[in-house]
Design a protein around this motif. Structure first.
Motif, PDB file in Angstrom:
ATOM      1  N   THR A  59     -22.673 -40.545  20.477  1.00 55.59           N
ATOM      2  CA  THR A  59     -21.841 -41.535  21.164  1.00 55.59           C
ATOM      3  C   THR A  59     -21.981 -42.898  20.472  1.00 55.59           C
ATOM      4  OG1 THR A  59     -22.074 -40.319  23.243  1.00 55.59           O
ATOM      5  CG2 THR A  59     -21.357 -42.605  23.394  1.00 55.59           C
ATOM      6  N   LYS A  60     -23.210 -43.260  20.093  1.00 54.91           N
ATOM      7  CA  LYS A  60     -23.431 -44.515  19.366  1.00 54.91           C
ATOM      8  C   LYS A  60     -22.701 -44.528  18.024  1.00 54.91           C
ATOM      9  CE  LYS A  60     -27.959 -46.285  20.579  1.00 54.91           C
ATOM     10  NZ  LYS A  60     -29.375 -46.274  20.148  1.00 54.91           N
ATOM     11  N   MET A  61     -22.520 -43.357  17.436  1.00 57.05           N
ATOM     12  CA  MET A  61     -21.828 -43.251  16.147  1.00 57.05           C
ATOM     13  C   MET A  61     -20.306 -43.289  16.306  1.00 57.05           C
ATOM     14  SD  MET A  61     -24.193 -43.179  13.841  1.00 57.05           S
ATOM     15  CE  MET A  61     -25.130 -44.251  14.916  1.00 57.05           C
ATOM     16  N   GLY A  62     -19.839 -43.414  17.580  1.00 54.61           N
ATOM     17  CA  GLY A  62     -18.405 -43.557  17.820  1.00 54.61           C
ATOM     18  C   GLY A  62     -17.687 -42.285  18.248  1.00 54.61           C
ATOM     19  N   PHE A  63     -18.417 -41.227  18.492  1.00 51.22           N
ATOM     20  CA  PHE A  63     -17.805 -39.972  18.929  1.00 51.22           C
ATOM     21  C   PHE A  63     -17.541 -39.990  20.424  1.00 51.22           C
ATOM     22  CE2 PHE A  63     -19.388 -38.757  14.871  1.00 51.22           C
ATOM     23  CZ  PHE A  63     -18.583 -37.719  14.448  1.00 51.22           C
ATOM     24  N   VAL A  64     -16.507 -39.272  20.826  1.00 43.73           N
ATOM     25  CA  VAL A  64     -16.204 -39.091  22.241  1.00 43.73           C
ATOM     26  C   VAL A  64     -16.213 -37.597  22.550  1.00 43.73           C
ATOM     27  CG1 VAL A  64     -14.870 -41.216  22.467  1.00 43.73           C
ATOM     28  CG2 VAL A  64     -13.713 -39.115  21.837  1.00 43.73           C
ATOM     29  N   VAL A  65     -16.573 -37.273  23.769  1.00 48.75           N
ATOM     30  CA  VAL A  65     -16.608 -35.872  24.196  1.00 48.75           C
ATOM     31  C   VAL A  65     -15.179 -35.378  24.364  1.00 48.75           C
ATOM     32  CG1 VAL A  65     -17.298 -34.282  26.035  1.00 48.75           C
ATOM     33  CG2 VAL A  65     -18.849 -36.130  25.330  1.00 48.75           C
ATOM     34  N   SER A  66     -14.848 -34.299  23.667  1.00 54.00           N
ATOM     35  CA  SER A  66     -13.526 -33.683  23.839  1.00 54.00           C
ATOM     36  C   SER A  66     -13.598 -32.499  24.793  1.00 54.00           C
ATOM     37  CB  SER A  66     -12.932 -33.267  22.491  1.00 54.00           C
ATOM     38  OG  SER A  66     -13.813 -32.419  21.800  1.00 54.00           O
ATOM     39  N   LEU A  67     -14.781 -31.877  24.905  1.00 52.10           N
ATOM     40  CA  LEU A  67     -14.954 -30.762  25.841  1.00 52.10           C
ATOM     41  C   LEU A  67     -16.432 -30.512  26.079  1.00 52.10           C
ATOM     42  CD1 LEU A  67     -13.691 -28.343  27.440  1.00 52.10           C
ATOM     43  CD2 LEU A  67     -14.013 -27.000  25.363  1.00 52.10           C
ATOM     44  N   ASP A  68     -16.814 -30.462  27.345  1.00 49.34           N
ATOM     45  CA  ASP A  68     -18.147 -30.009  27.734  1.00 49.34           C
ATOM     46  C   ASP A  68     -17.981 -28.549  28.103  1.00 49.34           C
ATOM     47  OD1 ASP A  68     -20.556 -29.335  28.965  1.00 49.34           O
ATOM     48  OD2 ASP A  68     -20.750 -31.287  29.951  1.00 49.34           O
ATOM     49  N   ALA A  69     -18.540 -27.659  27.287  1.00 50.46           N
ATOM     50  CA  ALA A  69     -18.318 -26.224  27.465  1.00 50.46           C
ATOM     51  C   ALA A  69     -18.998 -25.666  28.711  1.00 50.46           C
ATOM     52  CB  ALA A  69     -18.787 -25.462  26.229  1.00 50.46           C
ATOM     53  N   ASP A 101     -21.729 -24.193  29.003  1.00 48.67           N
ATOM     54  CA  ASP A 101     -22.221 -22.857  28.704  1.00 48.67           C
ATOM     55  C   ASP A 101     -23.750 -22.833  28.714  1.00 48.67           C
ATOM     56  OD1 ASP A 101     -22.880 -24.141  26.347  1.00 48.67           O
ATOM     57  OD2 ASP A 101     -21.503 -23.003  25.096  1.00 48.67           O
ATOM     58  N   GLU A 102     -24.325 -21.672  28.465  1.00 47.81           N
ATOM     59  CA  GLU A 102     -25.778 -21.522  28.505  1.00 47.81           C
ATOM     60  C   GLU A 102     -26.477 -22.315  27.402  1.00 47.81           C
ATOM     61  OE1 GLU A 102     -26.269 -17.317  26.212  1.00 47.81           O
ATOM     62  OE2 GLU A 102     -25.189 -17.322  28.101  1.00 47.81           O
ATOM     63  N   LEU A 103     -25.770 -22.596  26.315  1.00 55.32           N
ATOM     64  CA  LEU A 103     -26.342 -23.387  25.228  1.00 55.32           C
ATOM     65  C   LEU A 103     -26.174 -24.887  25.444  1.00 55.32           C
ATOM     66  CD1 LEU A 103     -25.101 -21.267  22.182  1.00 55.32           C
ATOM     67  CD2 LEU A 103     -27.393 -21.281  23.196  1.00 55.32           C
ATOM     68  N   GLN A 104     -25.483 -25.275  26.537  1.00 58.62           N
ATOM     69  CA  GLN A 104     -25.212 -26.674  26.876  1.00 58.62           C
ATOM     70  C   GLN A 104     -24.427 -27.376  25.759  1.00 58.62           C
ATOM     71  OE1 GLN A 104     -28.374 -28.906  28.790  1.00 58.62           O
ATOM     72  NE2 GLN A 104     -29.537 -27.027  29.114  1.00 58.62           N
ATOM     73  N   THR A 105     -23.429 -26.671  25.236  1.00 60.27           N
ATOM     74  CA  THR A 105     -22.618 -27.162  24.116  1.00 60.27           C
ATOM     75  C   THR A 105     -21.641 -28.240  24.563  1.00 60.27           C
ATOM     76  OG1 THR A 105     -22.735 -24.948  23.151  1.00 60.27           O
ATOM     77  CG2 THR A 105     -21.073 -26.451  22.244  1.00 60.27           C
ATOM     78  N   VAL A 106     -21.575 -29.297  23.767  1.00 60.52           N
ATOM     79  CA  VAL A 106     -20.616 -30.368  23.970  1.00 60.52           C
ATOM     80  C   VAL A 106     -19.860 -30.544  22.655  1.00 60.52           C
ATOM     81  CG1 VAL A 106     -20.314 -32.821  24.495  1.00 60.52           C
ATOM     82  CG2 VAL A 106     -22.112 -31.518  25.630  1.00 60.52           C
ATOM     83  N   HIS A 107     -18.532 -30.516  22.720  1.00 60.14           N
ATOM     84  CA  HIS A 107     -17.679 -30.726  21.551  1.00 60.14           C
ATOM     85  C   HIS A 107     -17.272 -32.196  21.542  1.00 60.14           C
ATOM     86  CE1 HIS A 107     -17.213 -26.364  20.948  1.00 60.14           C
ATOM     87  NE2 HIS A 107     -17.263 -26.317  22.272  1.00 60.14           N
ATOM     88  N   MET A 108     -17.310 -32.804  20.338  1.00 59.89           N
ATOM     89  CA  MET A 108     -17.024 -34.229  20.212  1.00 59.89           C
ATOM     90  C   MET A 108     -16.151 -34.466  18.983  1.00 59.89           C
ATOM     91  SD  MET A 108     -20.844 -35.727  21.021  1.00 59.89           S
ATOM     92  CE  MET A 108     -20.315 -37.299  21.728  1.00 59.89           C
ATOM     93  N   ASP A 109     -15.443 -35.594  18.973  1.00 60.06           N
ATOM     94  CA  ASP A 109     -14.687 -35.950  17.784  1.00 60.06           C
ATOM     95  C   ASP A 109     -14.590 -37.459  17.631  1.00 60.06           C
ATOM     96  OD1 ASP A 109     -12.580 -36.767  19.483  1.00 60.06           O
ATOM     97  OD2 ASP A 109     -11.473 -34.919  19.194  1.00 60.06           O
ATOM     98  N   LYS A 110     -14.151 -37.845  16.433  1.00 60.65           N
ATOM     99  CA  LYS A 110     -14.020 -39.260  16.096  1.00 60.65           C
ATOM    100  C   LYS A 110     -12.864 -39.400  15.112  1.00 60.65           C
ATOM    101  CE  LYS A 110     -16.471 -43.141  13.999  1.00 60.65           C
ATOM    102  NZ  LYS A 110     -17.716 -43.628  13.431  1.00 60.65           N
ATOM    103  N   LYS A 111     -11.990 -40.354  15.373  1.00 58.12           N
ATOM    104  CA  LYS A 111     -10.914 -40.690  14.444  1.00 58.12           C
ATOM    105  C   LYS A 111     -11.492 -41.554  13.331  1.00 58.12           C
ATOM    106  CE  LYS A 111      -7.281 -39.120  16.771  1.00 58.12           C
ATOM    107  NZ  LYS A 111      -6.885 -37.787  16.393  1.00 58.12           N
ATOM    108  N   ILE A 112     -11.170 -41.219  12.083  1.00 56.09           N
ATOM    109  CA  ILE A 112     -11.646 -42.047  10.969  1.00 56.09           C
ATOM    110  C   ILE A 112     -10.516 -42.528  10.079  1.00 56.09           C
ATOM    111  CG2 ILE A 112     -13.940 -41.037  10.902  1.00 56.09           C
ATOM    112  CD1 ILE A 112     -13.020 -39.438   8.412  1.00 56.09           C
ATOM    113  N   GLN A 113      -9.316 -42.064  10.318  1.00 57.06           N
ATOM    114  CA  GLN A 113      -8.180 -42.467   9.476  1.00 57.06           C
ATOM    115  C   GLN A 113      -8.060 -43.978   9.473  1.00 57.06           C
ATOM    116  OE1 GLN A 113      -4.316 -41.381  10.935  1.00 57.06           O
ATOM    117  NE2 GLN A 113      -3.457 -41.347   8.893  1.00 57.06           N
ATOM    118  N   GLY A 114      -8.054 -44.532   8.294  1.00 61.63           N
ATOM    119  CA  GLY A 114      -7.859 -45.970   8.162  1.00 61.63           C
ATOM    120  C   GLY A 114      -9.077 -46.822   8.470  1.00 61.63           C
ATOM    121  N   LEU A 115     -10.217 -46.217   8.717  1.00 56.02           N
ATOM    122  CA  LEU A 115     -11.418 -47.011   8.975  1.00 56.02           C
ATOM    123  C   LEU A 115     -11.799 -47.808   7.743  1.00 56.02           C
ATOM    124  CD1 LEU A 115     -14.054 -44.812  10.852  1.00 56.02           C
ATOM    125  CD2 LEU A 115     -12.771 -46.740  11.727  1.00 56.02           C
ATOM    126  N   GLU A 116     -12.207 -49.008   7.959  1.00 55.80           N
ATOM    127  CA  GLU A 116     -12.743 -49.827   6.870  1.00 55.80           C
ATOM    128  C   GLU A 116     -14.228 -49.537   6.830  1.00 55.80           C
ATOM    129  OE1 GLU A 116     -12.076 -52.161   3.729  1.00 55.80           O
ATOM    130  OE2 GLU A 116     -10.504 -51.735   5.178  1.00 55.80           O
TER     131      GLU A 116
END
Length: 187
Positions: A146-156, A158-173
């Motif tokens: 989260t500190k690196m700028g990712f947001v949760v797209s899906l909390d699965a 599941d038994e592994l406690q998987t969380v899917h995350m993403d971050k837009k980087i297009q055009g980042l300086e």
């Protein structure tokens, strides 16, 4: 301690050393050894990280000893989760893999630096997004990403406690410091 971050090369000894480090870290963090369906990339690093032009794997070494102390891989998104088919593609989405930092070298910014190097690479080769998944039961993982700028797209949920995350980087300086692959870490 001075740290040098290098791209993984097609050197069989370097690859074997990285594989040993990765499987040791997997055992420490997750409590299990090699699982074929989860670790194809570790077993086939050339195919997953070295050969494809838009993929890479970075390794941090303690300059004084040459010991591997951290890793991170970045590659084209290659999963087929039905819930993400409309969001991610291998052409526009990269994915983070195998960010591990030796426990002795944590809490000094090395994981952030490793991610910065991978993010800079993804941006430079033209990806629009970065995807990753982590697990809620990994100490500090969700907070870090989260500190690196990712947001949760899906909390699965599941038994592994998987969380899917993403971050837009297009055009980042991206700061030129992200390309400096040598820096000092105070432990």
């Amino acid at each position: 301690m001075n740290v040098i971050i290098k791209e993984l090369s097609n050197d069989s000894k370097q690859i074997a050393d990285v594989q040993k480090f990765l499987f040791n870290m997997i055992k420490i963090e997750f409590g299990y050894d090699y699982v074929p369906e989860w670790h194809q990339d570790v077993m086939n690093m050339k195919e997953y990280y070295i050969d494809p032009k838009k993929n890479n794997f970075f390794v941090a070494y303690a300059e004084e000893t040459g010991e591997i102390i951290a890793t991170i891989g970045i590659r084209a998104y290659d999963k087929d989760f039905p819930e993400f088919r409309h969001l991610y593609s291998k052409e526009t989405t990269s994915s983070i893999w195998r960010l591990f930092v030796d426990r002795r070298c944590r809490r000094c910014g090395l994981a952030s630096k490793m991610f910065s190097v991978a993010e800079s690479f993804a941006n430079a080769v033209g990806y629009d997004d970065i995807y990753l998944h982590t697990h809620k039961n990994l100490d500090g993982a969700l907070t870090f990403w989260t500190k690196m700028g990712f947001v949760v797209s899906l909390d699965a949920n599941d038994e592994l406690q998987t969380v899917h995350m993403d971050k837009k980087i297009q055009g980042l300086e991206i700061s030129p410091q992200a390309y400096d692959l040598r820096y000092a870490v105070k432990l």
